[in-house]
Design a protein around this motif. Sequence first.
Motif, mmCIF file in Angstrom:
data_model
loop_
_atom_site.group_PDB
_atom_site.id
_atom_site.type_symbol
_atom_site.label_atom_id
_atom_site.label_comp_id
_atom_site.label_asym_id
_atom_site.label_seq_id
_atom_site.Cartn_x
_atom_site.Cartn_y
_atom_site.Cartn_z
ATOM 1 N N LEU A 22 42.560 49.336 36.981
ATOM 2 C CA LEU A 22 41.594 48.665 36.101
ATOM 3 C C LEU A 22 41.140 47.331 36.691
ATOM 4 O O LEU A 22 39.970 46.961 36.583
ATOM 5 C CB LEU A 22 42.205 48.455 34.717
ATOM 6 N N SER A 23 42.075 46.603 37.347
ATOM 7 C CA SER A 23 41.652 45.324 37.933
ATOM 8 C C SER A 23 40.724 45.578 39.114
ATOM 9 O O SER A 23 39.807 44.791 39.364
ATOM 10 C CB SER A 23 42.857 44.494 38.350
ATOM 11 N N ILE A 24 40.930 46.697 39.831
ATOM 12 C CA ILE A 24 40.019 47.022 40.937
ATOM 13 C C ILE A 24 38.637 47.382 40.398
ATOM 14 O O ILE A 24 37.618 47.030 40.989
ATOM 15 C CB ILE A 24 40.591 48.164 41.794
ATOM 16 N N ILE A 25 38.599 48.058 39.232
ATOM 17 C CA ILE A 25 37.295 48.448 38.668
ATOM 18 C C ILE A 25 36.436 47.211 38.419
ATOM 19 O O ILE A 25 35.255 47.181 38.764
ATOM 20 C CB ILE A 25 37.502 49.249 37.370
ATOM 21 N N ALA A 26 37.070 46.151 37.849
ATOM 22 C CA ALA A 26 36.307 44.924 37.605
ATOM 23 C C ALA A 26 35.788 44.343 38.915
ATOM 24 O O ALA A 26 34.648 43.866 38.995
ATOM 25 C CB ALA A 26 37.178 43.910 36.877
ATOM 26 N N LEU A 27 36.615 44.412 39.964
ATOM 27 C CA LEU A 27 36.181 43.908 41.271
ATOM 28 C C LEU A 27 35.001 44.721 41.790
ATOM 29 O O LEU A 27 34.032 44.170 42.334
ATOM 30 C CB LEU A 27 37.346 43.962 42.260
ATOM 31 N N TRP A 77 30.790 29.431 51.072
ATOM 32 C CA TRP A 77 29.971 28.877 50.001
ATOM 33 C C TRP A 77 28.545 29.368 50.179
ATOM 34 O O TRP A 77 27.977 29.242 51.253
ATOM 35 C CB TRP A 77 30.009 27.343 50.074
ATOM 36 N N SER A 78 27.982 29.981 49.135
ATOM 37 C CA SER A 78 26.553 30.278 49.205
ATOM 38 C C SER A 78 26.005 30.411 47.790
ATOM 39 O O SER A 78 26.741 30.799 46.873
ATOM 40 C CB SER A 78 26.288 31.546 50.007
ATOM 41 N N HIS A 79 24.738 30.116 47.596
ATOM 42 C CA HIS A 79 24.055 30.174 46.302
ATOM 43 C C HIS A 79 24.822 29.405 45.225
ATOM 44 O O HIS A 79 24.952 29.858 44.089
ATOM 45 C CB HIS A 79 23.849 31.623 45.859
ATOM 46 N N GLY A 80 25.381 28.263 45.579
ATOM 47 C CA GLY A 80 26.000 27.401 44.582
ATOM 48 C C GLY A 80 27.338 27.863 44.048
ATOM 49 O O GLY A 80 27.789 27.388 43.024
ATOM 50 N N LEU A 111 40.288 41.969 49.833
ATOM 51 C CA LEU A 111 39.544 42.151 48.589
ATOM 52 C C LEU A 111 39.196 40.821 47.943
ATOM 53 O O LEU A 111 38.109 40.649 47.405
ATOM 54 C CB LEU A 111 40.370 42.976 47.597
ATOM 55 N N TYR A 112 40.135 39.873 47.955
ATOM 56 C CA TYR A 112 39.946 38.673 47.134
ATOM 57 C C TYR A 112 39.789 37.393 47.948
ATOM 58 O O TYR A 112 39.193 36.450 47.481
ATOM 59 C CB TYR A 112 41.115 38.521 46.170
ATOM 60 N N PHE A 113 40.377 37.330 49.144
ATOM 61 C CA PHE A 113 40.378 36.052 49.864
ATOM 62 C C PHE A 113 39.509 36.076 51.113
ATOM 63 O O PHE A 113 39.824 35.450 52.115
ATOM 64 C CB PHE A 113 41.809 35.631 50.187
ATOM 65 N N THR A 130 31.962 32.231 47.901
ATOM 66 C CA THR A 130 31.695 33.643 48.145
ATOM 67 C C THR A 130 32.943 34.502 47.966
ATOM 68 O O THR A 130 32.826 35.709 47.806
ATOM 69 C CB THR A 130 31.160 33.867 49.567
ATOM 70 N N TRP A 131 34.108 33.900 48.050
ATOM 71 C CA TRP A 131 35.317 34.732 47.983
ATOM 72 C C TRP A 131 35.509 35.281 46.579
ATOM 73 O O TRP A 131 35.287 34.592 45.589
ATOM 74 C CB TRP A 131 36.547 33.912 48.397
ATOM 75 N N ASN A 132 35.972 36.542 46.539
ATOM 76 C CA ASN A 132 36.047 37.222 45.251
ATOM 77 C C ASN A 132 37.082 36.624 44.312
ATOM 78 O O ASN A 132 37.013 36.834 43.111
ATOM 79 C CB ASN A 132 36.356 38.699 45.453
ATOM 80 N N VAL A 133 38.058 35.891 44.863
ATOM 81 C CA VAL A 133 39.069 35.322 43.973
ATOM 82 C C VAL A 133 38.432 34.327 43.013
ATOM 83 O O VAL A 133 38.897 34.133 41.895
ATOM 84 C CB VAL A 133 40.216 34.685 44.786
ATOM 85 N N PHE A 134 37.287 33.722 43.416
ATOM 86 C CA PHE A 134 36.621 32.776 42.528
ATOM 87 C C PHE A 134 35.700 33.485 41.542
ATOM 88 O O PHE A 134 35.213 32.882 40.604
ATOM 89 C CB PHE A 134 35.836 31.747 43.333
ATOM 90 N N ARG A 135 35.415 34.771 41.800
ATOM 91 C CA ARG A 135 34.605 35.535 40.844
ATOM 92 C C ARG A 135 35.485 36.353 39.920
ATOM 93 O O ARG A 135 35.072 36.732 38.839
ATOM 94 C CB ARG A 135 33.683 36.500 41.601
ATOM 95 N N GLN A 136 36.679 36.697 40.392
ATOM 96 C CA GLN A 136 37.586 37.544 39.622
ATOM 97 C C GLN A 136 38.977 36.918 39.566
ATOM 98 O O GLN A 136 39.950 37.517 40.017
ATOM 99 C CB GLN A 136 37.693 38.920 40.302
ATOM 100 N N PRO A 137 39.119 35.698 39.021
ATOM 101 C CA PRO A 137 40.455 35.071 39.041
ATOM 102 C C PRO A 137 41.491 35.875 38.256
ATOM 103 O O PRO A 137 42.612 36.098 38.734
ATOM 104 C CB PRO A 137 40.213 33.698 38.412
ATOM 105 N N LEU A 138 41.105 36.365 37.074
ATOM 106 C CA LEU A 138 42.037 37.139 36.266
ATOM 107 C C LEU A 138 42.366 38.464 36.953
ATOM 108 O O LEU A 138 43.534 38.893 37.008
ATOM 109 C CB LEU A 138 41.431 37.393 34.883
ATOM 110 N N GLY A 139 41.328 39.076 37.526
ATOM 111 C CA GLY A 139 41.533 40.331 38.246
ATOM 112 C C GLY A 139 42.511 40.156 39.388
ATOM 113 O O GLY A 139 43.398 40.988 39.597
ATOM 114 N N PHE A 140 42.397 39.039 40.104
ATOM 115 C CA PHE A 140 43.319 38.795 41.214
ATOM 116 C C PHE A 140 44.743 38.624 40.708
ATOM 117 O O PHE A 140 45.687 39.157 41.285
ATOM 118 C CB PHE A 140 42.889 37.560 42.006
ATOM 119 N N LEU A 141 44.894 37.893 39.610
ATOM 120 C CA LEU A 141 46.236 37.681 39.047
ATOM 121 C C LEU A 141 46.869 39.023 38.682
ATOM 122 O O LEU A 141 48.029 39.303 39.029
ATOM 123 C CB LEU A 141 46.125 36.789 37.818
ATOM 124 N N LEU A 142 46.091 39.886 38.012
ATOM 125 C CA LEU A 142 46.599 41.204 37.637
ATOM 126 C C LEU A 142 46.959 41.994 38.883
ATOM 127 O O LEU A 142 48.008 42.634 38.962
ATOM 128 C CB LEU A 142 45.536 41.966 36.840
#
Lengths: 165, 347
Positions: B166-171, B191-194, B266-268, B197-209
């Motif tokens: 399920l955490s991969i699905i969100a990613l 860093w791009s578009h403000g 995936l995340y970093f 770019t790393w997914n850990v900053f888009r999916q922090p909860l997903g990474f924790l799971l």
Amino acid sequence: MSTFYFIAFLSIFFSILVITAKNPVHSILYLILTFFTFTIHYILMNAQFLAIVNFIVYMGAILVLFLYTLMLINLNKESEPRKSNLVNIAGFIGGTCFLITIVAALKAFKVSQPVILHDPNLGLVKNLGKILFNEYLLPFEVSSILLLSAMVGAVLLATKDPKTA
Amino acid sequence: MGLADIIIKLILVVIIFAISLVIAMYSTYAERKIAAFFQQRIGPNRAGPWGILQPLADGGKMFLKEEIIPANASKFLFIAGPSLAILTACIGTAVIPWGQSLTIGKYVIPLQVADINVGILYIFGVVSLGVYGVMIGGWASNNKYSLLGAIRAASQNISYEISMGLSIIALLMVTGTLSLKEIAEQQHGFWSHGWFTWNVFRQPLGFLLFIVCAFAETNRTPFDLPECETELVGGYHTEYSSMKLGFYLFAEYINMFVSGAVMATLYFGGYNFPFMHHLGLSDNLVAILGVIALFAKIFAFIFFFMWVRWTIPRFRYDQLMDLGWKVLIPLAIANIIITGLWITFVK
């Protein structure tokens, strides 16, 4: 084509071993191998998504649970229930009827005309997702309701006394 | 695919295989040194300078010890168990992109063995297969403790696979692709578009799971219930000796390496590092620095695995199941919904 025949041979070989193996755990292990050959069949048909889902769901989850249950109840030859002759005969007749039906169905199906896929790339994830969520959205969602109801039913069965649960 | 391509692939396979074995070997050394540091001891220091040859000595010991197969064990499966464990540990590295392509003369060498377009699902399949080694070995030993360890491993892996999936699905909803190579490319730079770019900053909860599930899937403390010494003697490998035991222990370290590589990819940001294309270096040099960056991230994850092992005590079994089913799965589903809302209304 020779790959297909080799893998098909392996599938049938392992599935025969599934029903002839004396030990139920060995039987499950052969079933795992059978499912693995199915995965290869899907890859040969270019159905990557189906192949990998078969791999994850059947080999990686459902059969682990099968194996889990068998190990937990620990069947062995001594404790295996003896089947009466009547059950054996009934099983034989039923199995033969099923075999005849399948052979008849295969005869009606024209074997000389191979199945031609309209789109050989249908099995790739992107195409499959687009088709599932456009053309076949309703059956897809209905089947998810079927799974949900099965899940609820399983939970209900598992709680022995609904009042205390 | 020409002959040169096949040779390049073969060399790459051999290198990756050798690297993962060497890293697994020295992870055992690192684990003992880190454990010693956490417990204010010195750790292995006799074999070679700073005990650096300790893994070789351990390996030699494993090979030379007497091999015991219990009389009532199922012999074939008893041997198949550890073999399967180490096989499934090793094949996970095949889809990981280790770096950008190198260009030598007219050859372009992709630093990835197989770029299949269902890369993540392949990893997931390999992970779900990993439990068979433990289960078969535990059952074949014909020992109650081993069997209990095997059964625990099975139920634990199944439970945590769900929240991992399920955490991969969100990613995947964020990345829009299943190919690990494309996911690594999307996280180019830092860093791009403000936003990062790393997914850990888009999916922090997903990474924790994901990282919690990774601990459970590799059977590391606090989730090492299958080999819980205080309750089960040695768990699924109670009856094992010599190199077959070594295979089980080794498979755990390879799994740690592979899951570190997967999490880094995936995340970093995978092989990406900040300012990689602002340094004015040649492409090949950037690619090599990228490989080094990826390995630095993997080592950081391996250190994290060890850090947690020597800090946090083991869960009780019911706590483990509660965490898996009553905390992680609802959180993962909530994460999917939040991600969906975010994609619909913000992006």
